[in-house]
Design an enzyme around this catalytic site. Structure first.
Site, PDB file in Angstrom:
ATOM      1  N   HIS A   5      -1.196  54.315 -12.376  1.00 59.53           N
ATOM      2  CA  HIS A   5      -0.214  53.522 -13.127  1.00 59.53           C
ATOM      3  C   HIS A   5       0.115  54.116 -14.486  1.00 59.53           C
ATOM      4  CE1 HIS A   5      -3.934  51.974 -14.954  1.00 59.53           C
ATOM      5  NE2 HIS A   5      -3.193  51.814 -16.034  1.00 59.53           N
TER       6      HIS A   5
HETATM    7  C1  UD1 Z   1      -0.114  48.434 -19.377  1.00 60.63           C
HETATM    8  C2  UD1 Z   1      -0.757  49.151 -20.548  1.00 60.63           C
HETATM    9  C3  UD1 Z   1      -1.730  50.200 -20.033  1.00 60.63           C
HETATM   10  C4  UD1 Z   1      -2.724  49.589 -19.073  1.00 60.63           C
HETATM   11  C5  UD1 Z   1      -1.992  48.843 -17.963  1.00 60.63           C
HETATM   12  C6  UD1 Z   1      -2.993  48.140 -17.111  1.00 60.63           C
HETATM   13  C7  UD1 Z   1       0.584  49.437 -22.601  1.00 60.63           C
HETATM   14  C8  UD1 Z   1       1.335  50.425 -23.406  1.00 60.63           C
HETATM   15  N1  UD1 Z   1       0.226  49.857 -21.350  1.00 60.63           N
HETATM   16  O1  UD1 Z   1       0.642  49.394 -18.649  1.00 60.63           O
HETATM   17  O2  UD1 Z   1      -2.443  50.767 -21.113  1.00 60.63           O
HETATM   18  O3  UD1 Z   1      -3.515  50.614 -18.522  1.00 60.63           O
HETATM   19  O4  UD1 Z   1      -1.106  47.868 -18.551  1.00 60.63           O
HETATM   20  O5  UD1 Z   1      -2.515  47.740 -15.892  1.00 60.63           O
HETATM   21  O6  UD1 Z   1       0.327  48.350 -23.035  1.00 60.63           O
HETATM   22  N2  UD1 Z   1       5.275  44.850 -14.251  1.00 60.63           N
HETATM   23  C9  UD1 Z   1       5.486  43.900 -13.294  1.00 60.63           C
HETATM   24  N3  UD1 Z   1       4.690  42.778 -13.326  1.00 60.63           N
HETATM   25  C10 UD1 Z   1       3.729  42.570 -14.240  1.00 60.63           C
HETATM   26  C11 UD1 Z   1       3.540  43.548 -15.211  1.00 60.63           C
HETATM   27  C12 UD1 Z   1       4.312  44.675 -15.212  1.00 60.63           C
HETATM   28  O7  UD1 Z   1       6.348  44.044 -12.440  1.00 60.63           O
HETATM   29  O8  UD1 Z   1       3.040  41.525 -14.192  1.00 60.63           O
HETATM   30  C13 UD1 Z   1       6.099  46.075 -14.218  1.00 60.63           C
HETATM   31  C14 UD1 Z   1       7.408  45.947 -15.019  1.00 60.63           C
HETATM   32  O9  UD1 Z   1       8.384  46.670 -14.356  1.00 60.63           O
HETATM   33  C15 UD1 Z   1       7.049  46.646 -16.320  1.00 60.63           C
HETATM   34  C16 UD1 Z   1       6.099  47.743 -15.844  1.00 60.63           C
HETATM   35  O10 UD1 Z   1       5.368  47.162 -14.783  1.00 60.63           O
HETATM   36  O11 UD1 Z   1       8.163  47.164 -16.996  1.00 60.63           O
HETATM   37  C17 UD1 Z   1       5.144  48.225 -16.914  1.00 60.63           C
HETATM   38  O12 UD1 Z   1       4.423  47.122 -17.491  1.00 60.63           O
HETATM   39  P1  UD1 Z   1       3.784  47.268 -18.961  1.00 60.63           P
HETATM   40  O13 UD1 Z   1       2.970  46.085 -19.275  1.00 60.63           O
HETATM   41  O14 UD1 Z   1       4.849  47.649 -19.941  1.00 60.63           O
HETATM   42  O15 UD1 Z   1       2.890  48.540 -18.839  1.00 60.63           O
HETATM   43  P2  UD1 Z   1       1.833  48.925 -17.731  1.00 60.63           P
HETATM   44  O16 UD1 Z   1       2.307  50.167 -17.057  1.00 60.63           O
HETATM   45  O17 UD1 Z   1       1.482  47.757 -16.905  1.00 60.63           O
HETATM   46  N1  UDP Z   2      -8.354  46.336 -11.058  1.00 62.03           N
HETATM   47  C1  UDP Z   2      -8.170  45.285 -10.164  1.00 62.03           C
HETATM   48  N2  UDP Z   2      -7.263  45.453  -9.144  1.00 62.03           N
HETATM   49  C2  UDP Z   2      -6.569  46.604  -8.959  1.00 62.03           C
HETATM   50  C3  UDP Z   2      -6.763  47.666  -9.873  1.00 62.03           C
HETATM   51  C4  UDP Z   2      -7.654  47.489 -10.927  1.00 62.03           C
HETATM   52  O1  UDP Z   2      -8.810  44.248 -10.275  1.00 62.03           O
HETATM   53  O2  UDP Z   2      -5.772  46.686  -7.988  1.00 62.03           O
HETATM   54  C5  UDP Z   2      -9.306  46.134 -12.175  1.00 62.03           C
HETATM   55  C6  UDP Z   2     -10.383  47.179 -12.312  1.00 62.03           C
HETATM   56  O3  UDP Z   2     -11.525  46.850 -11.541  1.00 62.03           O
HETATM   57  C7  UDP Z   2     -10.677  47.127 -13.800  1.00 62.03           C
HETATM   58  C8  UDP Z   2      -9.323  46.825 -14.412  1.00 62.03           C
HETATM   59  O4  UDP Z   2      -8.549  46.234 -13.372  1.00 62.03           O
HETATM   60  O5  UDP Z   2     -11.564  46.043 -14.077  1.00 62.03           O
HETATM   61  C9  UDP Z   2      -8.660  48.078 -14.912  1.00 62.03           C
HETATM   62  O6  UDP Z   2      -7.334  47.800 -15.218  1.00 62.03           O
HETATM   63  P1  UDP Z   2      -6.178  48.882 -15.145  1.00 62.03           P
HETATM   64  O7  UDP Z   2      -6.576  50.036 -14.293  1.00 62.03           O
HETATM   65  O8  UDP Z   2      -4.939  48.158 -14.790  1.00 62.03           O
HETATM   66  O9  UDP Z   2      -6.021  49.304 -16.672  1.00 62.03           O
HETATM   67  P2  UDP Z   2      -6.730  50.396 -17.598  1.00 62.03           P
HETATM   68  O10 UDP Z   2      -8.180  50.204 -17.513  1.00 62.03           O
HETATM   69  O11 UDP Z   2      -6.272  51.740 -17.129  1.00 62.03           O
HETATM   70  O12 UDP Z   2      -6.168  50.116 -18.945  1.00 62.03           O
END
Ligand code: UD1
Ligand code: UDP
Length: 364
Positions: free
Chosen positions: A204
């Site tokens: 992601h």
């Molecule tokens: C965010 C965090 C990242 C973290 C990740 C965990 C920042 C800069 N990034 O990235 O550090 O590792 O969360 O998962 O804060 N979207 C949905 N549904 C949701 C959430 C997001 O569809 O519930 C989609 C939307 O298209 C959105 C995109 O995902 O634009 C990105 O979401 P965003 O929260 O901006 O960043 P993540 O890539 O999720």
């Molecule tokens: N995780 C989860 N379901 C998934 C992927 C990740 O429950 O499909 C959990 C994982 O076990 C960990 C946390 O989400 O506890 C990590 O989040 P993510 O990878 O989204 O973010 P990051 O740690 O990279 O910021």
């Protein structure tokens, strides 16, 4: 003492839960504020259920947007709440946009600010999370580091020993607290997977999924790994359309994002995990499961030095070579110091009894 605890995105819930539990056990009043950065049921609701986290006391509902839009919306919504609630302290966790946004508001509004997971550094300024980490640390009163190497990073930036507390890893508190329940999850049998006979993938990171060429290379490498070990990939919403557009090599099974207990069960049962997640690098180390990190750098080098993680970068050939090496010869399980399930309690002790911190860090 009134303490606002902030969560906003998937990796925040499992970090804030042990901190809230420990603060409440010592009689503090906690207020859970959810920014709404993540909002899909599979990225949000399931974690409240699985972790036994109470519904947020305040939901800001900011949703998705560009970095500036999202950060700005959180700030605009959080500021009046801080004014209304007049907390003594605000606790933020991790490195997402919600973390920095609430930290900035707090630093100007007056309450003390505590950062859980302080001191992690990838030294990669193209990562939005690195900007969030460094900026949040700079304005925090309490720098709560998960390990000694994170504290070292802070000292190298000019913070003094008495501004930093090494408290251990809250993510591992939650992992250990839920491991037995996770093992009862029926997800392996529902997906037709057998313990130790599949690999688990997550993707992601902005740098990995937003560039079609990079994502195509990653999928190519994963496809070759899948020829040796079938892979299951719970797809983050950020990556879903992009992966669909490129097509998925045979041997890789796409499934919806997994809930916490199911995902821990999937990790614990995997032969190998391939990921660009931060938290998953830590959980695989704590579980003793081999991890191939699909990035050139990590803010969690302790998982490489003292755990089961290997940095493979994004070159398909290197990914395949690294995965095959770990499949043939898994690294021995080791666990970093203070990743022992008690980080939340140490944090509560620091925050409620003063700890060693307490004044705004000012590098000299
Ligand atoms: C965010 C965090 C990242 C973290 C990740 C965990 C920042 C800069 N990034 O990235 O550090 O590792 O969360 O998962 O804060 N979207 C949905 N549904 C949701 C959430 C997001 O569809 O519930 C989609 C939307 O298209 C959105 C995109 O995902 O634009 C990105 O979401 P965003 O929260 O901006 O960043 P993540 O890539 O999720
Ligand atoms: N995780 C989860 N379901 C998934 C992927 C990740 O429950 O499909 C959990 C994982 O076990 C960990 C946390 O989400 O506890 C990590 O989040 P993510 O990878 O989204 O973010 P990051 O740690 O990279 O910021």
């Amino acid at each position: 003492m009134r303490i606002i605890c902030v969560a906003g995105a998937r990796p925040n819930y499992m970090k804030i839960k042990p901190v809230m539990d420990a603060l409440e056990a010592r009689g503090a009043e906690t207020v859970l504020v959810h920014t709404g950065q993540h909002y899909d049921p599979a990225m949000n609701d399931v974690f409240f259920r699985d972790l036994g986290l109470r519904p947020p006391d305040h939901l800001l509902g900011v949703g998705s947007g560009s970095h500036a839009t999202q950060t700005g919306r959180v700030m605009a919504a959080f500021e009046p709440l801080v004014e209304e609630l007049a907390p003594d302290l605000v606790v933020v966790v991790g490195d997402v946009n919600s973390t920095l946004a609430c930290a900035l508001v707090t630093a100007k509004a007056g309450p003390l600010l505590a950062h859980v997971e302080a001191g992690l550094r990838s030294r990669d300024w193209s990562m939005p999370e690195e900007v969030n980490r460094v900026a949040t640390d700079r304005i925090s009163d309490y720098l709560l580091a998960p390990s000694e190497d994170a504290a070292e990073n802070l000292r190298a930036e000019g913070y003094h020993d008495d501004q930093v507390d090494v408290v251990g890893n809250v993510m591992i508190d939650t992992l250990f607290a839920n491991l037995d329940r996770a093992r009862e999850s029926g997800t392996l049998s529902e997906l037709g997977l057998s313990q130790g006979e599949y690999g688990l993938v997550t993707l992601h990171r902005q740098a990995n999924v937003d560039e079609p060429d990079v994502l195509a290379g990653l999928l190519k490498g994963l496809g070759e790994v899948a020829a040796h070990c079938p892979l299951v990939l719970p797809v983050h919403p950020r990556a879903a359309e992009k992966i669909d557009a490129l097509g998925v090599p045979g041997g890789i099974r796409l499934v919806p994002p997994a809930g916490y207990l199911d995902f821990i069960a999937l990790q614990a049962g995997a032969r190998v995990v391939l990921t660009d997640s931060g938290g998953v690098q830590e959980e695989t180390t704590a579980l003793g499961v081999p991890c191939v990190t699909l990035r050139d750098n990590t803010e969690r080098p302790i998982t490489v030095e003292q755990g089961t993680n290997v940095l493979a970068g994004r070159d398909p050939e290197r990914i395949v070579a690294t995965a095959l090496r770990l499949l043939a010869s898994p690294p021995p399980p080791r666990r970093p110091e203070l990743w022992d399930g008690h980080a939340g309690e140490r944090i509560a002790r620091v925050l409620l009894e003063g700890g060693t911190a307490g004044s705004r860090p000012r590098p000299t």
